[in-house]
Design a protein around this motif. Structure first.
Motif, PDB file in Angstrom:
ATOM      1  N   LEU A 356       0.864  -1.179   0.000  1.00 26.19           N
ATOM      2  CA  LEU A 356       0.000   0.000   0.000  1.00 26.19           C
ATOM      3  C   LEU A 356       0.901   1.229   0.000  1.00 26.19           C
ATOM      4  CD1 LEU A 356      -2.902   1.149   0.337  1.00 26.19           C
ATOM      5  CD2 LEU A 356      -2.635   0.796   2.798  1.00 26.19           C
ATOM      6  N   ALA A 357       0.863   1.984  -1.094  1.00 27.88           N
ATOM      7  CA  ALA A 357       1.794   3.107  -1.272  1.00 27.88           C
ATOM      8  C   ALA A 357       1.022   4.418  -1.226  1.00 27.88           C
ATOM      9  CB  ALA A 357       2.532   2.970  -2.592  1.00 27.88           C
ATOM     10  N   LEU A 358       1.378   5.249  -0.261  1.00 30.36           N
ATOM     11  CA  LEU A 358       0.669   6.518  -0.082  1.00 30.36           C
ATOM     12  C   LEU A 358       1.591   7.703  -0.347  1.00 30.36           C
ATOM     13  CD1 LEU A 358      -0.340   4.496   2.611  1.00 30.36           C
ATOM     14  CD2 LEU A 358      -2.193   6.085   2.236  1.00 30.36           C
ATOM     15  N   GLY A 359       0.991   8.807  -0.738  1.00 31.25           N
ATOM     16  CA  GLY A 359       1.765   9.996  -1.074  1.00 31.25           C
ATOM     17  C   GLY A 359       2.200  10.783   0.150  1.00 31.25           C
ATOM     18  N   GLY A 360       3.078  11.738  -0.075  1.00 34.25           N
ATOM     19  CA  GLY A 360       3.499  12.670   0.965  1.00 34.25           C
ATOM     20  C   GLY A 360       4.385  12.050   2.021  1.00 34.25           C
ATOM     21  N   GLU A 361       4.726  12.893   2.997  1.00 40.35           N
ATOM     22  CA  GLU A 361       5.553  12.439   4.111  1.00 40.35           C
ATOM     23  C   GLU A 361       4.614  11.875   5.176  1.00 40.35           C
ATOM     24  OE1 GLU A 361       9.070  14.306   5.236  1.00 40.35           O
ATOM     25  OE2 GLU A 361       8.925  15.922   3.780  1.00 40.35           O
ATOM     26  N   LEU A 362       4.516  10.564   5.174  1.00 39.84           N
ATOM     27  CA  LEU A 362       3.513   9.851   5.965  1.00 39.84           C
ATOM     28  C   LEU A 362       4.038   9.545   7.364  1.00 39.84           C
ATOM     29  CD1 LEU A 362       0.715   8.612   5.083  1.00 39.84           C
ATOM     30  CD2 LEU A 362       1.929   6.428   4.879  1.00 39.84           C
ATOM     31  N   SER A 385       5.329   8.195  -1.919  1.00 36.41           N
ATOM     32  CA  SER A 385       5.080   7.564  -3.212  1.00 36.41           C
ATOM     33  C   SER A 385       4.229   8.442  -4.124  1.00 36.41           C
ATOM     34  CB  SER A 385       4.355   6.223  -3.003  1.00 36.41           C
ATOM     35  OG  SER A 385       5.168   5.344  -2.253  1.00 36.41           O
ATOM     36  N   ASN A 386       4.665   8.527  -5.364  1.00 36.12           N
ATOM     37  CA  ASN A 386       3.919   9.154  -6.470  1.00 36.12           C
ATOM     38  C   ASN A 386       3.812  10.686  -6.410  1.00 36.12           C
ATOM     39  OD1 ASN A 386       3.247   6.701  -7.969  1.00 36.12           O
ATOM     40  ND2 ASN A 386       2.083   6.177  -6.143  1.00 36.12           N
ATOM     41  N   ASP A 387       3.695  11.263  -5.245  1.00 37.62           N
ATOM     42  CA  ASP A 387       3.680  12.729  -5.116  1.00 37.62           C
ATOM     43  C   ASP A 387       4.044  13.075  -3.670  1.00 37.62           C
ATOM     44  OD1 ASP A 387       3.307  15.436  -5.233  1.00 37.62           O
ATOM     45  OD2 ASP A 387       1.159  15.372  -5.671  1.00 37.62           O
ATOM     46  N   VAL A 388       5.217  13.656  -3.497  1.00 35.40           N
ATOM     47  CA  VAL A 388       5.668  14.008  -2.152  1.00 35.40           C
ATOM     48  C   VAL A 388       5.615  15.526  -2.035  1.00 35.40           C
ATOM     49  CG1 VAL A 388       7.552  13.812  -0.478  1.00 35.40           C
ATOM     50  CG2 VAL A 388       7.091  11.939  -2.062  1.00 35.40           C
ATOM     51  N   PHE A 389       4.544  16.012  -1.436  1.00 29.40           N
ATOM     52  CA  PHE A 389       4.272  17.455  -1.442  1.00 29.40           C
ATOM     53  C   PHE A 389       4.275  18.063  -0.051  1.00 29.40           C
ATOM     54  CE2 PHE A 389       0.015  16.803   0.170  1.00 29.40           C
ATOM     55  CZ  PHE A 389      -0.251  15.498  -0.212  1.00 29.40           C
ATOM     56  N   GLY A 390       4.388  17.238   0.997  1.00 29.47           N
ATOM     57  CA  GLY A 390       4.388  17.780   2.354  1.00 29.47           C
ATOM     58  C   GLY A 390       4.084  16.682   3.360  1.00 29.47           C
ATOM     59  N   GLY A 402       3.402  20.884  16.357  1.00 28.61           N
ATOM     60  CA  GLY A 402       4.824  20.752  16.038  1.00 28.61           C
ATOM     61  C   GLY A 402       5.053  20.708  14.536  1.00 28.61           C
ATOM     62  N   TYR A 403       6.255  20.364  14.133  1.00 28.71           N
ATOM     63  CA  TYR A 403       6.665  20.442  12.721  1.00 28.71           C
ATOM     64  C   TYR A 403       5.820  19.532  11.817  1.00 28.71           C
ATOM     65  CZ  TYR A 403       9.911  20.481   8.755  1.00 28.71           C
ATOM     66  OH  TYR A 403      10.475  20.604   7.515  1.00 28.71           O
ATOM     67  N   GLU A 404       5.783  18.228  12.118  1.00 24.07           N
ATOM     68  CA  GLU A 404       5.030  17.288  11.270  1.00 24.07           C
ATOM     69  C   GLU A 404       3.526  17.489  11.435  1.00 24.07           C
ATOM     70  OE1 GLU A 404       7.139  16.378  13.644  1.00 24.07           O
ATOM     71  OE2 GLU A 404       8.866  15.417  12.722  1.00 24.07           O
ATOM     72  N   GLY A 405       3.115  18.072  12.561  1.00 24.85           N
ATOM     73  CA  GLY A 405       1.688  18.283  12.826  1.00 24.85           C
ATOM     74  C   GLY A 405       1.099  19.464  12.085  1.00 24.85           C
ATOM     75  N   GLY A 406       1.925  20.280  11.456  1.00 23.02           N
ATOM     76  CA  GLY A 406       1.401  21.435  10.728  1.00 23.02           C
ATOM     77  C   GLY A 406       2.456  22.492  10.423  1.00 23.02           C
ATOM     78  N   GLY A 407       3.442  22.640  11.324  1.00 21.00           N
ATOM     79  CA  GLY A 407       4.433  23.704  11.182  1.00 21.00           C
ATOM     80  C   GLY A 407       5.184  23.690   9.860  1.00 21.00           C
ATOM     81  N   PHE A 411       7.119  25.997   4.880  1.00 22.87           N
ATOM     82  CA  PHE A 411       8.133  25.838   3.832  1.00 22.87           C
ATOM     83  C   PHE A 411       7.500  25.596   2.468  1.00 22.87           C
ATOM     84  CE2 PHE A 411      10.148  24.805   7.791  1.00 22.87           C
ATOM     85  CZ  PHE A 411      11.376  25.423   7.695  1.00 22.87           C
ATOM     86  N   SER A 412       6.179  25.488   2.425  1.00 18.78           N
ATOM     87  CA  SER A 412       5.508  25.113   1.179  1.00 18.78           C
ATOM     88  C   SER A 412       4.811  26.306   0.539  1.00 18.78           C
ATOM     89  CB  SER A 412       4.450  24.035   1.477  1.00 18.78           C
ATOM     90  OG  SER A 412       3.296  24.643   2.039  1.00 18.78           O
TER      91      SER A 412
END
Ligand SMILES: [Zn+2]
Length: 439
Positions: A356-362, A385-390, A402-407, A411-412
């Protein structure tokens, strides 16, 4: 080794259902280029510590249906590259999008590809010189990926597939570095798919869920995953080793920051894979079912122009830069959308397991949730996978912040963090996709 070789020989003799072919093409930059991942770098790359690669594995089942797994030693892949590769794959090989899976290792020691807006403020005197360098690298990349694909397809030959998982323990939940009271879930599984032909291992696909951020200097390399792949290809010289990044958005290899550490984690991971290869692996029965869907997830809506102007006046650093980017978009009349098509892809291998391949920083919660639900023995979770956009936070991480939670959205070029419902939207889609792929 003997056991697996025997196993592979037997499998090839009994059922030549699968065909497989693997190939790799270097994507190492030929000139000094700005590197992706760490926004804090202040100069472009200075030499190459290790080659970086586009690697492709072509699979063909007994019905003649072909599928392509491509792994890249890059920090991200965006639609402008993925779509170009998908168009080539469809035109030249007649392979539909759901049968093309693109995964990046997320090494922070590889070049920037495409847009580099969020790095510009630190590029200073290098900015104008780097613009054409990054454009050249970006323009050349699809052809190199396509070359690895064409070579993998040309190499298709009868093969057997074997699957099993091991463990490696160096990933640490990195959010605890900033807040020790947060829980520290990690995914230490090492899924391995071995492709054998004529009694030899021809390709080794393996996964791990952890940022490739051991090194942060200015020499090009694949980080721990690069060293793991290199170690396996040294040990199995007739094989190509392909690393698949898992749900490693909130994991780092710790301690880090030395070449010795990157090599050591690479060796540890390679050893974990080798243990799986030498142990008892499950033979993968014929057939690969593929489904890909893109449900819509949502960002928090863009702040008002007044609010953005206030941020411009009262904030500093990345927060101010984000407000400036958003105001620039509004001034140019660009639409700032708060919706995003999120790629979810599932490949069911025979009756044995589902990738199971999911996009973004999971973040890791997704891997633990989906393995719990669909089977610890039979579910392989890939992120990136396929689109890494955030970053793709779970509800828990979203609430913690925190950073992965929204912060990281600062940078985007997106209007805000993903919203609270993201995990449930994704989980609902995954459920539908898993039903389709497993029936
Ligand atoms: Zn990251």
């Amino acid at each position: 080794m003997m056991r697996l070789v025997f196993c592979l020989l037997l499998a090839v003799q009994l059922q030549a259902a699968w065909k497989a072919g693997a190939a790799k093409v270097s994507i190492t930059p030929g000139e000094s280029i700005w590197m992706a991942g760490f926004a804090s770098r202040t100069k472009p790359s200075e030499g190459v510590r290790q080659e970086i690669w586009s690697k492709a594995l072509a699979l063909e089942d007994a019905a003649g249906t072909r599928s392509l797994l491509v792994t890249l030693d890059l920090v991200s892949i965006r639609p402008h590259i993925a779509d170009a590769v998908a168009a080539h794959v469809k035109e030249k090989h007649g392979i539909p999008r759901e049968r093309l899976l693109l995964n990046v290792s997320h090494t922070h020691s590889a070049p920037i590809v495409g847009d580099f807006t969020s790095y510009e403020s630190r590029m200073g005197e290098y900015l104008e010189k780097q613009r054409p360098v990054i454009a050249r690298y970006t323009a050349a990349l699809p052809d190199k990926i396509n070359e690895s694909i064409d070579k993998a397809i040309a190499a298709l030959a009868p093969a057997s597939l074997h699957y099993e998982q091991g463990f490696a323990g160096f990933a640490v939940n990195r959010r605890r570095v900033t807040n020790r009271t947060w829980p520290g879930p990690v995914d230490h599984d090492v899924p391995v798919l071995a492709i054998g032909s004529n009694g030899r291992i021809r390709a080794i696909v393996f996964g791990y869920a952890c940022h490739n951020t051991v090194l942060s200097d200015n020499r090009i390399n694949g980080d721990y995953a690069g060293y793991a792949q290199e170690a396996l290809e040294r040990q199995y010289p007739e094989s190509i080793a392909l690393f698949v990044q898992g749900a490693g958005a909130d994991a780092n290899a710790l301690p880090r920051n030395t070449v010795e550490a990157a090599e050591r984690y690479g060796a540890t991971l390679a050893q974990a894979v080798d243990l799986v290869l030498k142990g008892k692996m499950r033979s993968v029965s014929d057939g690969l079912t593929a489904v890909m869907e893109k449900p819509e997830i949502r960002f928090r809506p863009l702040a008002s122009r007044e609010e953005l102007q206030k941020r411009l006046a009262t904030t500093t650093g990345y927060e101010r830069e984000h407000a400036q980017r958003m105001l620039g978009k509004l001034d140019r009349g660009e639409k700032v959308t708060d919706r995003y098509p999120y790629p979810i892809q599932a490949w069911r291998f025979g009756r044995e397991f589902t990738l199971l391949a999911l996009g973004g920083e999971l973040v890791v919660d997704y891997a633990l949730r989906f393995k719990q639900k669909y089977g610890w023995q039979t579910t392989w979770i890939a992120g990136y996978s396929n689109d890494v956009f955030g970053y793709i936070p779970s509800k828990r991480v979203w609430r913690e912040g925190g950073y992965e939670g929204g912060g990281a959205f600062l940078f985007s070029s997106f209007p805000g963090p993903l919203d609270e419902e993201t995990e449930e939207v994704i989980a609902t889609s995954v459920d539908g996709i898993m039903t389709k792929v497993q029936r």
